[in-house]
Write a protein that holds these residues in place. Structure first.
Motif, PDB file in Angstrom:
ATOM      1  N   ILE A  48       1.307   0.845  -1.447  1.00  0.00           N
ATOM      2  CA  ILE A  48       1.503   1.122  -2.283  1.00  0.00           C
ATOM      3  C   ILE A  48       1.806   2.558  -2.388  1.00  0.00           C
ATOM      4  O   ILE A  48       2.851   3.990  -2.385  1.00  0.00           O
ATOM      5  CB  ILE A  48       1.678   1.035  -3.795  1.00  0.00           C
ATOM      6  N   ASP A  49       1.015   3.477  -1.442  1.00  0.00           N
ATOM      7  CA  ASP A  49       0.836   4.654  -1.337  1.00  0.00           C
ATOM      8  C   ASP A  49       1.731   4.662  -0.134  1.00  0.00           C
ATOM      9  O   ASP A  49       2.498   6.066  -0.279  1.00  0.00           O
ATOM     10  CB  ASP A  49      -0.999   5.523  -0.462  1.00  0.00           C
ATOM     11  N   ASN A  50       2.028   4.025   0.943  1.00  0.00           N
ATOM     12  CA  ASN A  50       3.598   4.501   2.092  1.00  0.00           C
ATOM     13  C   ASN A  50       4.626   4.611   1.792  1.00  0.00           C
ATOM     14  O   ASN A  50       4.969   4.603   2.387  1.00  0.00           O
ATOM     15  CB  ASN A  50       2.698   3.721   3.623  1.00  0.00           C
ATOM     16  N   MET A  51       4.949   3.084   0.697  1.00  0.00           N
ATOM     17  CA  MET A  51       5.849   2.884   0.446  1.00  0.00           C
ATOM     18  C   MET A  51       7.201   4.300   0.025  1.00  0.00           C
ATOM     19  O   MET A  51       8.007   4.548   0.827  1.00  0.00           O
ATOM     20  CB  MET A  51       5.972   2.133  -1.110  1.00  0.00           C
ATOM     21  N   GLY A  52       6.240   5.253  -0.127  1.00  0.00           N
ATOM     22  CA  GLY A  52       7.592   6.130  -0.839  1.00  0.00           C
ATOM     23  C   GLY A  52       8.754   5.937  -1.449  1.00  0.00           C
ATOM     24  O   GLY A  52       9.033   5.135  -2.464  1.00  0.00           O
ATOM     25  N   ARG A  53       9.901   6.805  -0.794  1.00  0.00           N
ATOM     26  CA  ARG A  53      10.482   6.568  -1.414  1.00  0.00           C
ATOM     27  C   ARG A  53      11.832   5.345  -1.387  1.00  0.00           C
ATOM     28  O   ARG A  53      12.787   4.823  -1.504  1.00  0.00           O
ATOM     29  CB  ARG A  53      11.871   8.011  -0.472  1.00  0.00           C
ATOM     30  N   TYR A  54      10.506   4.194  -0.047  1.00  0.00           N
ATOM     31  CA  TYR A  54      11.404   3.467   0.121  1.00  0.00           C
ATOM     32  C   TYR A  54      10.762   1.830  -1.086  1.00  0.00           C
ATOM     33  O   TYR A  54      10.977   1.258  -1.068  1.00  0.00           O
ATOM     34  CB  TYR A  54      10.118   2.494   1.357  1.00  0.00           C
ATOM     35  N   PHE A 106       5.569  -4.889   4.853  1.00  0.00           N
ATOM     36  CA  PHE A 106       6.638  -3.955   4.487  1.00  0.00           C
ATOM     37  C   PHE A 106       7.175  -2.557   5.353  1.00  0.00           C
ATOM     38  O   PHE A 106       7.377  -2.014   5.940  1.00  0.00           O
ATOM     39  CB  PHE A 106       5.723  -3.523   2.870  1.00  0.00           C
ATOM     40  N   MET A 107       8.402  -2.405   4.157  1.00  0.00           N
ATOM     41  CA  MET A 107       9.134  -0.746   4.434  1.00  0.00           C
ATOM     42  C   MET A 107       8.163   0.982   3.705  1.00  0.00           C
ATOM     43  O   MET A 107       8.476   0.749   2.548  1.00  0.00           O
ATOM     44  CB  MET A 107      10.868  -0.588   4.620  1.00  0.00           C
ATOM     45  N   GLY A 108       8.226   1.739   4.772  1.00  0.00           N
ATOM     46  CA  GLY A 108       7.187   2.813   3.942  1.00  0.00           C
ATOM     47  C   GLY A 108       7.926   3.632   4.376  1.00  0.00           C
ATOM     48  O   GLY A 108       8.679   3.908   5.428  1.00  0.00           O
ATOM     49  N   GLU A 109       7.507   4.677   3.771  1.00  0.00           N
ATOM     50  CA  GLU A 109       7.746   6.397   4.569  1.00  0.00           C
ATOM     51  C   GLU A 109       7.308   6.746   5.432  1.00  0.00           C
ATOM     52  O   GLU A 109       8.041   7.223   7.391  1.00  0.00           O
ATOM     53  CB  GLU A 109       7.713   7.712   3.976  1.00  0.00           C
ATOM     54  N   LYS A 110       6.177   5.967   6.570  1.00  0.00           N
ATOM     55  CA  LYS A 110       5.502   6.579   7.577  1.00  0.00           C
ATOM     56  C   LYS A 110       4.144   4.919   8.155  1.00  0.00           C
ATOM     57  O   LYS A 110       5.085   4.302   7.220  1.00  0.00           O
ATOM     58  CB  LYS A 110       4.564   7.572   7.856  1.00  0.00           C
ATOM     59  N   ARG A 111       4.432   5.017   9.054  1.00  0.00           N
ATOM     60  CA  ARG A 111       3.059   3.797   9.818  1.00  0.00           C
ATOM     61  C   ARG A 111       2.313   3.994   8.607  1.00  0.00           C
ATOM     62  O   ARG A 111       1.621   3.599   8.441  1.00  0.00           O
ATOM     63  CB  ARG A 111       3.379   3.864  11.315  1.00  0.00           C
TER      64      ARG A 111
END
Length: 289
Positions: free
Chosen positions: A222-228, A284-289
């Protein structure tokens, strides 16, 4: 402009039904268990494989076979098809370099051929999402070059977090020390790992208790998804014969993101040999690894 085929390897952990439906070419990675090498025509079911590991058999693994790679590529070239190959991380296996070498040789022998190899620097369904996105874009009419360019541009947006149930397999693979594995097992500590920018599987933190470790990788997602978060149309759960834990993660995701498509599949033996029974990955897809 020639038509093209999308290929990948068995470590992408895509469901066999999807592979057949989308006509994905698969290059196998291999594993040896009890003196028998599997991965080509002969294979164990995931349940058989993980049950044998639970019984104490320890597998070894081998990367893709250069001869099989060359023959697979040549078969498509003979059909006048170009190839977009989506590969398991070069940071985890020599299979990617084998594929690149095979592609280079085939193209030298067939000057009109085009083979593009994408090093995903990812694993399991983290690699599989690359394939899913490539297939979607191909079905939208994108060219092989357009798809390859998009995948390279967004490579660091494909995120994978893992937790394992048994520290022994990480210790056996050199990821943690024997002392760390022993103390961690006694204290019921579960490591959280992720695949970094170099394509390696590295420790992030440790959590006490299985359910809490699953909740932790969900929170990292959830934290890494960001704008994705809104654009992320599919989330993948890979598991080492742990369907109940996979369903627990699915429930967490559905409560937070009810409209997302969720794909669940087992971790292939070539990867599961190192992660062991009970490993769980979120891809998943996120703003960063």
């Amino acid at each position: 402009m020639r038509n093209f085929v999308i290929t990948t390897d068995s470590n992408s952990d895509l469901p066999i039904e999807y592979i057949k439906e989308k006509s994905i070419g698969i290059i196998p990675h291999y594993y040896n268990l009890g003196g028998i090498t599997y991965g080509d025509e002969v294979n164990l079911t995931p349940k058989e494989f993980y049950d044998r590991m639970r019984a104490g058999l320890m597998p070894t693994t081998m990367a893709s076979n250069p001869q099989v790679i060359r023959q697979t590529f040549q078969n498509y070239i003979n059909l006048d098809l170009d190839i977009l190959h989506i590969s398991f991380s070069s940071g985890l296996s020599g299979g990617c370099s084998n594929v690149m070498a095979g592609a280079r040789d085939i193209c030298e022998e067939n000057p009109d051929a085009k083979i593009i190899v994408i090093d995903t620097l990812n694993a399991s369904l983290g690699e599989g999402i690359f394939v899913i996105k490539a297939v979607e874009m191909k079905e939208e009419g994108k060219t092989i070059d357009e798809i390859a360019s998009w995948l390279e541009e967004h490579k660091m947006n494909f995120s994978t977090f893992f937790t394992v149930n048994d520290l022994y397999h990480l210790q056996r693979g050199g990821r943690i020390s024997k002392t760390t594995a022993l103390i961690g097992s006694i204290m019921n500590m579960k490591p959280i790992l992720y695949i970094n920018e170099e394509g390696g599987l590295v420790p992030l933190t440790t959590i006490r208790g299985r359910k809490k470790s699953l909740s932790t990788i969900f929170n990292y997602m959830i934290d890494n998804m960001g704008r994705y978060k809104d654009d992320n149309d599919i989330i993948c759960i890979a598991h080492g014969d742990a369907p109940d834990d996979a369903m627990y993660l699915k429930r967490l995701i559905k409560e937070a993101l009810p409209h997302k498509k969720i794909l669940i599949n087992t971790i292939s033996p070539s990867i599961g040999s190192h992660s062991g029974p009970g490993a769980i990955g979120l891809c998943f897809m996120g703003e960063k690894r």
